[in-house]
Design an enzyme around this catalytic site. Structure first.
Site, PDB file in Angstrom:
ATOM      1  N   SER A 179       3.546  -1.852  10.414  1.00 23.88           N
ATOM      2  CA  SER A 179       4.998  -1.827  10.649  1.00 23.88           C
ATOM      3  C   SER A 179       5.712  -3.123  10.255  1.00 23.88           C
ATOM      4  CB  SER A 179       5.317  -1.446  12.097  1.00 23.88           C
ATOM      5  OG  SER A 179       4.901  -0.112  12.345  1.00 23.88           O
ATOM      6  N   GLY A 230       2.556   2.445  10.895  1.00 22.24           N
ATOM      7  CA  GLY A 230       3.499   3.557  10.781  1.00 22.24           C
ATOM      8  C   GLY A 230       4.191   3.922  12.082  1.00 22.24           C
ATOM      9  N   HIS A 255      -9.597   0.977   5.128  1.00 17.01           N
ATOM     10  CA  HIS A 255      -8.258   1.160   5.687  1.00 17.01           C
ATOM     11  C   HIS A 255      -8.333   2.095   6.894  1.00 17.01           C
ATOM     12  CE1 HIS A 255      -4.132   2.468   6.210  1.00 17.01           C
ATOM     13  NE2 HIS A 255      -3.807   1.301   5.676  1.00 17.01           N
ATOM     14  N   LYS A 308       0.118   4.243  -0.262  1.00 17.07           N
ATOM     15  CA  LYS A 308      -0.507   5.443   0.329  1.00 17.07           C
ATOM     16  C   LYS A 308      -0.275   6.645  -0.607  1.00 17.07           C
ATOM     17  CE  LYS A 308      -0.134   3.199   4.759  1.00 17.07           C
ATOM     18  NZ  LYS A 308      -0.047   3.281   6.210  1.00 17.07           N
ATOM     19  N   ASN A 351       0.871  -1.175   0.000  1.00 17.83           N
ATOM     20  CA  ASN A 351       0.000   0.000   0.000  1.00 17.83           C
ATOM     21  C   ASN A 351       0.907   1.224   0.000  1.00 17.83           C
ATOM     22  OD1 ASN A 351      -1.749   2.072   0.481  1.00 17.83           O
ATOM     23  ND2 ASN A 351      -2.371   1.390   2.524  1.00 17.83           N
TER      24      ASN A 351
END
Ligand code: 13P
Length: 249
Positions: free
Chosen positions: A213, A174, A96, A11, A9
């Site tokens: 992560s 993240g 998401h 983003k 992903n």
């Protein structure tokens, strides 16, 4: 063991030219392999460039990160499932954590988006996950099951069974913190049980990915955990060599 799935992903990263360059580099590190599936979710604006760069690699498939629930109309700034499909997407992320927590997307909206995806022939990758406060309050199971049920509320069992699910604890996204393999397994097992309730035996085959992560150092252990069928990777999917290392996990 289900065939593992590795989903990137990206983003809001990688402009079209950067995305093409990434794919060229990644392909050099990752020759075609039959025993795993690789999905990439670029920015919608880079989808065409990525599809072009992947035209000789049908083994790697594309998705979009979001869609609107209507098929077309006056929704300035939005993309529909039919447009995404026509532009080369086969998959779409639904629910998401950043859609839910940054953009205020509700459970009901995720349900409408998943239904729109199915109507257009896109496969939804339904994302669920609890916040840290919810985990600490012992609500993890209730939250992920509520999110899952809402996302597939209007989808028939057959289409639920051909969808994908990702467990992404909000506190792990993240942050550099991951769920331990055993914590991930425990939540995946709850999701699996709910999928069986919703679809019967077919629920057994639905891939459940872990996200939050993931990096090249922890990918192998997470993937080896019971009920973890793949990985959904954000930050660590932005480096071609690192992403290739994860995909070879
Ligand atoms: P990170 O891998 O950057 O934590 O992001 C996870 C994620 O949100 C993937 O959808």
């Amino acid at each position: 063991m289900r065939h593992p799935i590795f989903a990137a992903n990206w983003k809001m990263n990688q402009a079209p030219a950067d995305a093409s360059a990434f794919i060229r580099q990644f392909l050099a590190y990752f020759p075609r392999q039959q025993d795993r599936t690789v999905l990439i979710f670029p920015s919608a604006l880079a989808l065409h460039a990525v599809a072009e760069a992947l035209k000789d690699r049908p083994d790697i498939q594309l998705g979009v990160q979001n869609i609107h629930w209507e098929d077309k109309g006056a929704f300035t700034g939005e993309n529909s499932a039919p447009i995404a499909r026509a532009a080369g997407a086969k998959f779409v992320l639904v629910g998401h954590s950043e859609r839910r927590h940054v953009f205020g997307e509700t459970d009901e909206e995720t349900g409408k988006k998943a239904a729109a995806a199915i109507r257009a022939g896109l496969t939804p990758l339904v994302c669920v996950g609890e916040t840290l406060a919810q985990r600490e309050a012992g609500e993890t199971g209730a939250v992920v099951i509520r999110q899952l049920r809402a996302a597939v509320a209007t989808i028939d069992a057959q289409h639920i069974a051909s969808s994908l699910v990702a467990y992404e604890p909000v506190w792990a996204i993240g942050t550099g913190k991951t769920a331990s393999p055993s914590d991930a397994s425990a939540v995946h097992a709850m999701i699996r049980a709910e999928l069986r309730t919703l679809t019967g035996e077919r629920g057994e085959a639905v891939p459940i990915l872990y996200g939050g992560s993931v990096n090249r150092g922890n990918a192998t252990a997470l993937l080896a955990a019971a009920e973890v069928d793949g990985l959904l990777v954000g930050g660590a999917s932005l480096d071609a060599e690192g992403w290739a290392a994860i995909v070879r996990a």
